[in-house]
Scaffold this motif. Structure first.
Motif, short mmCIF file in Angstrom:
data_model
loop_
_atom_site.label_atom_id
_atom_site.label_comp_id
_atom_site.label_asym_id
_atom_site.label_seq_id
_atom_site.Cartn_x
_atom_site.Cartn_y
_atom_site.Cartn_z
N GLU A 56 -2.21 7.12 10.25
CA GLU A 56 -2.57 6.05 11.18
C GLU A 56 -2.16 4.69 10.59
OE1 GLU A 56 -3.98 4.15 14.58
OE2 GLU A 56 -3.56 6.27 14.24
N ALA A 57 -2.43 4.48 9.32
CA ALA A 57 -2.04 3.23 8.66
C ALA A 57 -0.53 3.05 8.71
CB ALA A 57 -2.54 3.21 7.22
N GLU A 58 0.19 4.14 8.47
CA GLU A 58 1.65 4.09 8.51
C GLU A 58 2.13 3.75 9.92
OE1 GLU A 58 5.48 6.98 7.53
OE2 GLU A 58 3.47 7.83 7.51
N VAL A 63 -2.42 -2.44 6.65
CA VAL A 63 -2.51 -2.42 5.19
C VAL A 63 -3.95 -2.17 4.73
CG1 VAL A 63 -2.21 -3.80 3.09
CG2 VAL A 63 -0.47 -3.87 4.88
N ASP A 64 -4.92 -2.80 5.40
CA ASP A 64 -6.32 -2.60 5.00
C ASP A 64 -6.73 -1.14 5.16
OD1 ASP A 64 -6.72 -5.26 4.32
OD2 ASP A 64 -7.39 -5.81 6.33
N LEU A 65 -6.32 -0.51 6.26
CA LEU A 65 -6.62 0.91 6.46
C LEU A 65 -5.95 1.75 5.37
CD1 LEU A 65 -7.86 3.22 8.08
CD2 LEU A 65 -5.81 3.17 9.56
N PHE A 66 -4.72 1.42 5.03
CA PHE A 66 -4.04 2.16 3.97
C PHE A 66 -4.80 2.02 2.64
CE2 PHE A 66 -1.31 2.09 0.24
CZ PHE A 66 -0.89 3.41 0.24
N ARG A 99 -4.17 -2.92 -6.72
CA ARG A 99 -4.06 -4.38 -6.72
C ARG A 99 -2.60 -4.82 -6.89
NH1 ARG A 99 -7.37 -6.86 -11.09
NH2 ARG A 99 -6.90 -8.80 -10.01
N PHE A 100 -1.90 -4.18 -7.82
CA PHE A 100 -0.48 -4.50 -8.01
C PHE A 100 0.31 -4.17 -6.75
CE2 PHE A 100 -1.14 -4.27 -12.73
CZ PHE A 100 -0.63 -5.53 -13.03
N TRP A 101 0.04 -3.01 -6.16
CA TRP A 101 0.77 -2.60 -4.95
C TRP A 101 0.60 -3.65 -3.86
CZ3 TRP A 101 -0.42 -1.79 0.14
CH2 TRP A 101 0.59 -1.20 0.91
N PHE A 102 -0.64 -4.09 -3.66
CA PHE A 102 -0.91 -5.08 -2.62
C PHE A 102 -0.15 -6.37 -2.90
CE2 PHE A 102 -3.32 -8.56 -0.72
CZ PHE A 102 -3.33 -8.15 0.61
N ARG A 103 -0.14 -6.80 -4.13
CA ARG A 103 0.52 -8.06 -4.49
C ARG A 103 2.04 -7.96 -4.38
NH1 ARG A 103 0.29 -11.04 -10.31
NH2 ARG A 103 1.61 -12.80 -9.76
N LEU A 104 2.60 -6.81 -4.71
CA LEU A 104 4.05 -6.67 -4.77
C LEU A 104 4.66 -5.92 -3.59
CD1 LEU A 104 4.24 -5.73 -8.56
CD2 LEU A 104 4.66 -7.98 -7.54
N LYS A 105 3.83 -5.56 -2.60
CA LYS A 105 4.34 -4.72 -1.50
C LYS A 105 5.50 -5.40 -0.78
CE LYS A 105 0.96 -6.10 2.00
NZ LYS A 105 0.72 -7.38 1.40
N PRO A 107 8.13 -4.89 2.91
CA PRO A 107 7.93 -4.45 4.29
C PRO A 107 7.87 -2.93 4.48
CG PRO A 107 9.48 -6.26 4.23
CD PRO A 107 9.20 -5.88 2.80
N ASP A 108 8.62 -2.18 3.69
CA ASP A 108 8.63 -0.71 3.84
C ASP A 108 7.68 0.01 2.89
OD1 ASP A 108 10.03 -1.26 1.51
OD2 ASP A 108 11.62 0.19 1.93
N SER A 109 6.94 -0.73 2.09
CA SER A 109 6.07 -0.12 1.08
C SER A 109 4.99 0.78 1.67
CB SER A 109 5.40 -1.20 0.22
OG SER A 109 6.33 -1.90 -0.54
#
Length: 185
Positions: A56-58, A63-66, A99-105, A107-109
Motif C-alpha cells: 500500500e505504501a508503495e 512514506v509515513d506508512l512505509f 533515520r538515514f533512509w528517510f534523510r537520504l531517500k 524518488p524511487d527509494s
C-alpha cells in the motif's frame, strides 16, 4: 530517553551510514534465516499484514506508512527469529538505518525498499531459509548501494558548488582588476 531529562536524539553523521549497514547486514541475515525456520502461523499473519502495508505504501507513495510498516516488520522479524540476542543487536541499527533512509531517500527509494521487504517476507513465509538470506542480503546490499549513490551525488554537488564559487571569485577579481585599471589612467 533519560528520566527527568527528556529524549535525546542522536545526531546523524552521514559517514556512519556505511558502518551501520555493515554491522546490520550480518545480523539481518541471521534474523532472516531464523525467521524462515521458526516463524509461527501468528508470525505469518503479522508478516502478511506488514507486507500488505508495504504494498500500500508503495502504491500510494506514503512514506509515513512505509516507515511504520518497516518498524513493524523489524518487530515481527525479531519475534519470528526466536533469537533475542540478534534482535537486541539489530534494533538500534534498524532505527539508525530508518533515520538515514528517510534523510537520504530518493524518488524511487520507497518502491525499491518496499519491494525488497515484500520479497523477504514472502521467502520467510515460504520457510525458504536460503531465499530469505538472499532476500535479506539483497535488501542490505541495496541500502549500501543507495548510500554510495547518495555519497556520489553529494560529492558531485560539493564539487559543482566549489566550481561555482571559483568562477564567482574569478569574475569578481576580473571586475576589480578592470576598475583598478581605469583608476590608474
Amino acid at each position: 530517553i533519560r528520566p527527568r531529562a527528556g529524549v535525546a536524539v542522536a545526531a546523524l553523521d552521514p559517514a556512519d551510514f556505511a558502518k551501520v549497514l555493515e554491522a546490520r547486514r550480518g545480523v539481518e541475515l541471521v534474523l532472516a534465516k531464523s525467521a524462515a525456520r521458526y516463524a509461527s502461523s501468528a508470525d505469518d499473519e503479522a508478516f502478511a499484514f506488514v507486507g500488505s502495508q508495504m504494498r500500500e505504501a508503495e502504491k500510494t507513495g506514503d512514506v509515513d506508512l512505509f516507515l511504520d510498516a518497516d518498524k513493524a516488520f523489524d518487530t515481527v522479524l525479531a519475534g519470528a527469529a526466536a533469537n533475542p540476542y540478534a534482535a537486541r543487536l539489530a534494533a538500534p541499527l534498524q532505527t539508525h538505518s530508518r533515520r538515514f533512509w528517510f534523510r537520504l531517500k530518493r524518488p524511487d527509494s520507497l518502491a525499491k525498499a518496499a519491494g525488497r521487504h515484500v520479497a523477504l517476507i514472502e521467502a520467510i513465509m515460504a520457510r525458504d531459509e536460503l531465499a530469505a538470506v538472499e532476500a535479506a542480503d539483497a535488501l542490505a546490499l541495496a541500502e549500501t548501494a543507495a548510500r554510495a549513490a547518495a555519497d556520489a551525488e553529494r560529492e558531485a554537488e560539493r564539487a559543482a558548488g566549489e566550481e561555482r564559487e571559483a568562477r564567482a571569485r574569478a569574475e569578481a577579481r576580473a571586475a576589480l582588476g578592470g576598475r583598478r585599471h581605469r583608476h590608474a589612467m
